[in-house]
Write an enzyme that holds these catalytic residues in place. Structure first.
Site, PDB file in Angstrom:
ATOM      1  N   THR A  67      -5.155 -48.101   6.058  1.00 31.93           N
ATOM      2  CA  THR A  67      -4.572 -47.349   4.961  1.00 31.93           C
ATOM      3  C   THR A  67      -5.288 -46.007   4.904  1.00 31.93           C
ATOM      4  OG1 THR A  67      -4.117 -49.398   3.773  1.00 31.93           O
ATOM      5  CG2 THR A  67      -4.033 -47.353   2.501  1.00 31.93           C
TER       6      THR A  67
ATOM      7  N   LYS B  72       2.408 -48.258   0.973  1.00 33.51           N
ATOM      8  CA  LYS B  72       1.199 -49.069   0.774  1.00 33.51           C
ATOM      9  C   LYS B  72       0.420 -48.625  -0.457  1.00 33.51           C
ATOM     10  CE  LYS B  72      -2.337 -51.801   1.510  1.00 33.51           C
ATOM     11  NZ  LYS B  72      -3.159 -51.987   2.662  1.00 33.51           N
TER      12      LYS B  72
ATOM     13  N   LYS C 189     -10.291 -46.583  -3.004  1.00 35.78           N
ATOM     14  CA  LYS C 189      -9.876 -45.706  -1.903  1.00 35.78           C
ATOM     15  C   LYS C 189      -8.374 -45.476  -1.964  1.00 35.78           C
ATOM     16  CE  LYS C 189      -8.800 -47.222   2.050  1.00 35.78           C
ATOM     17  NZ  LYS C 189      -8.279 -47.551   3.321  1.00 35.78           N
TER      18      LYS C 189
END
Length: 160
Positions: free
Chosen positions: A12, A86, A149
């Site tokens: 990701t 995502k 994150k």
């Protein structure tokens, strides 16, 4: 890598990174796609991950059978759109987690048993994957690094 190869970014990362990589790879006759996954460790073990594919779906066809052993391949659009999907998904999950923690505090403050609350919630319209699968500590804990994150990436692409 030889021309005709395919790079599949399953981490990701930012959509811009994937788009830049795809542009650079294209100059060498290589396809670059992004394909982050969702489903946690349990989904990886069961082969039920959601693979969020960004880029030329024709480039993935020779590799589809191998990827489908991991779960469902879900095309999302151009390069970088797997990343957009995502981080949007993870942002929804983390937001739901935070809201559920707040609601649990309220329920506990009013004296309702939290296990009983969760049992009823998970039979009701407020249930979600978050409420059904996540385990909650008796007190607040900081978010783990991965959601932080991903939320940072979401903030950055929203600003773009």
């Amino acid at each position: 890598m030889k021309p005709g190869g395919v790079i599949l970014v399953m981490s990701t990362v930012s959509p811009a990174y994937c788009q830049g990589l795809a542009e650079e790879a294209s100059e060498r006759g290589i396809k670059a796609l992004d394909c982050p996954v969702s489903g946690m460790v349990s989904g990886a073990e069961a082969g039920t991950l959601t693979l969020m594919l960004g880029g030329d779906t024709a480039a993935i066809e020779p590799h589809r059978a191998a990827l489908e052993t991991l779960g469902s391949v879900c095309p999302c659009g151009g390069v970088g759109m797997g990343q957009v999907m995502k981080v949007a998904n993870n942002t929804m999950a983390v937001g739901t987690w935070a809201l559920l923690m707040e609601v649990r505090d309220m329920v506990k403050a009013h004296g309702m048993d939290l296990d009983h609350f969760m049992s009823i919630l998970n039979q009701s319209s407020g249930r979600s994957v978050v409420s059904e699968q996540f385990r909650f500590p008796p007190s607040r804990i900081p978010l783990p690094a991965m959601p932080q994150k991903d939320l940072g990436i979401c903030r950055d692409i929203a600003a773009d």
